[in-house]
Design a protein around this motif. Sequence first.
Motif, PDB file in Angstrom:
ATOM      1  N   TRP A  34      -2.426  -5.285  -5.792  1.00 52.03           N
ATOM      2  CA  TRP A  34      -1.940  -5.633  -4.524  1.00 52.03           C
ATOM      3  C   TRP A  34      -0.285  -4.660  -4.266  1.00 52.03           C
ATOM      4  O   TRP A  34      -0.233  -4.318  -3.023  1.00 52.03           O
ATOM      5  N   GLN A  35      -0.233  -4.495  -5.383  1.00 54.08           N
ATOM      6  CA  GLN A  35       0.851  -3.510  -5.170  1.00 54.08           C
ATOM      7  C   GLN A  35       0.409  -1.964  -4.199  1.00 54.08           C
ATOM      8  O   GLN A  35       0.567  -1.382  -2.775  1.00 54.08           O
ATOM      9  N   PHE A  36      -0.869  -1.671  -4.595  1.00 56.17           N
ATOM     10  CA  PHE A  36      -1.663  -0.688  -3.826  1.00 56.17           C
ATOM     11  C   PHE A  36      -1.360  -0.815  -1.679  1.00 56.17           C
ATOM     12  O   PHE A  36      -1.683  -0.887  -1.231  1.00 56.17           O
ATOM     13  N   THR A  37      -2.335  -1.877  -1.845  1.00 50.98           N
ATOM     14  CA  THR A  37      -2.069  -2.305  -0.104  1.00 50.98           C
ATOM     15  C   THR A  37      -0.994  -2.915  -0.073  1.00 50.98           C
ATOM     16  O   THR A  37      -1.584  -2.161   1.266  1.00 50.98           O
ATOM     17  N   GLN A  38      -0.180  -2.970  -0.563  1.00 48.76           N
ATOM     18  CA  GLN A  38       1.295  -3.053  -0.199  1.00 48.76           C
ATOM     19  C   GLN A  38       1.922  -2.032   0.635  1.00 48.76           C
ATOM     20  O   GLN A  38       1.953  -1.763   1.744  1.00 48.76           O
ATOM     21  N   LEU A  39       1.809  -1.197  -0.356  1.00 48.85           N
ATOM     22  CA  LEU A  39       1.981   0.264  -0.243  1.00 48.85           C
ATOM     23  C   LEU A  39       1.197   1.054   0.935  1.00 48.85           C
ATOM     24  O   LEU A  39       1.915   1.598   2.071  1.00 48.85           O
ATOM     25  N   ARG A  41      -0.133  -0.575   3.331  1.00 45.72           N
ATOM     26  CA  ARG A  41       0.469  -1.176   4.833  1.00 45.72           C
ATOM     27  C   ARG A  41       1.635  -0.187   5.586  1.00 45.72           C
ATOM     28  O   ARG A  41       1.738  -0.235   6.543  1.00 45.72           O
ATOM     29  N   ILE A  42       2.571  -0.621   4.095  1.00 43.66           N
ATOM     30  CA  ILE A  42       3.916  -0.017   4.497  1.00 43.66           C
ATOM     31  C   ILE A  42       3.716   1.434   5.279  1.00 43.66           C
ATOM     32  O   ILE A  42       4.460   1.447   6.094  1.00 43.66           O
ATOM     33  N   VAL A  43       3.070   2.552   4.584  1.00 43.63           N
ATOM     34  CA  VAL A  43       2.457   3.753   4.652  1.00 43.63           C
ATOM     35  C   VAL A  43       2.053   2.892   6.114  1.00 43.63           C
ATOM     36  O   VAL A  43       2.788   4.531   7.781  1.00 43.63           O
ATOM     37  N   HIS A  44       1.180   3.302   6.225  1.00 47.96           N
ATOM     38  CA  HIS A  44       0.447   3.106   7.823  1.00 47.96           C
ATOM     39  C   HIS A  44       1.279   2.776   9.068  1.00 47.96           C
ATOM     40  O   HIS A  44       1.366   3.583  10.120  1.00 47.96           O
ATOM     41  N   GLY A  61       0.824  16.117   4.341  1.00 47.68           N
ATOM     42  CA  GLY A  61      -0.188  15.960   4.176  1.00 47.68           C
ATOM     43  C   GLY A  61      -0.901  14.475   4.808  1.00 47.68           C
ATOM     44  O   GLY A  61      -2.029  14.541   2.917  1.00 47.68           O
ATOM     45  N   ILE A  62      -0.560  13.934   4.231  1.00 44.57           N
ATOM     46  CA  ILE A  62       0.093  12.772   4.077  1.00 44.57           C
ATOM     47  C   ILE A  62      -1.028  11.478   4.945  1.00 44.57           C
ATOM     48  O   ILE A  62      -0.130  11.868   6.285  1.00 44.57           O
ATOM     49  N   HIS A  63      -1.916  11.159   5.364  1.00 44.30           N
ATOM     50  CA  HIS A  63      -1.987  10.308   6.147  1.00 44.30           C
ATOM     51  C   HIS A  63      -2.791   9.133   5.244  1.00 44.30           C
ATOM     52  O   HIS A  63      -3.583   8.695   4.773  1.00 44.30           O
ATOM     53  N   PRO A  64      -2.220   7.353   6.504  1.00 43.82           N
ATOM     54  CA  PRO A  64      -2.146   6.651   5.294  1.00 43.82           C
ATOM     55  C   PRO A  64      -3.567   6.717   5.357  1.00 43.82           C
ATOM     56  O   PRO A  64      -4.089   5.360   4.759  1.00 43.82           O
ATOM     57  N   GLU A  65      -4.955   6.539   6.463  1.00 44.79           N
ATOM     58  CA  GLU A  65      -6.494   6.428   5.607  1.00 44.79           C
ATOM     59  C   GLU A  65      -6.814   7.014   4.592  1.00 44.79           C
ATOM     60  O   GLU A  65      -7.615   6.436   3.957  1.00 44.79           O
ATOM     61  N   ARG A  66      -6.187   8.494   4.158  1.00 44.72           N
ATOM     62  CA  ARG A  66      -6.704   9.084   3.243  1.00 44.72           C
ATOM     63  C   ARG A  66      -6.156   8.915   2.063  1.00 44.72           C
ATOM     64  O   ARG A  66      -6.811   9.278   0.927  1.00 44.72           O
ATOM     65  N   LEU A  67      -5.663   7.363   1.872  1.00 44.20           N
ATOM     66  CA  LEU A  67      -4.396   7.141   0.057  1.00 44.20           C
ATOM     67  C   LEU A  67      -5.793   6.729  -0.136  1.00 44.20           C
ATOM     68  O   LEU A  67      -6.526   5.695   0.518  1.00 44.20           O
ATOM     69  N   GLN A  68      -6.305   7.100  -1.575  1.00 50.08           N
ATOM     70  CA  GLN A  68      -6.683   5.694  -2.645  1.00 50.08           C
ATOM     71  C   GLN A  68      -7.182   5.365  -3.546  1.00 50.08           C
ATOM     72  O   GLN A  68      -7.710   4.055  -3.469  1.00 50.08           O
TER      73      GLN A  68
END
Length: 71
Positions: A34-39, A41-44, A61-68
């Motif tokens: 849940w925390q990761f999905t919220q993070l 969403r916020i970064v995106h 070098g942070i891109h929302p789609e690359r968060l794993q």
Amino acid sequence: MRSIIADLNYHKYKLSLFFWKKIETMPRPIINYWQFTQLKRIVHEAYNRVFFYRKLYDALGIHPERLQKLS
């Protein structure tokens, strides 16, 4: 009218407490998910809506789609 608004605010508060108590008792893997999905969403949202954050994330070098994962 004031009592109706106070009543609605009370019910929102009560619902909010129920929601948070439910989260507090969830198993750790579900909380992490849940925390990761919220993070994500916020970064995106920040990346797509705020030029400052897009520039900052690109520089780091942070891109929302690359968060794993959360860590």
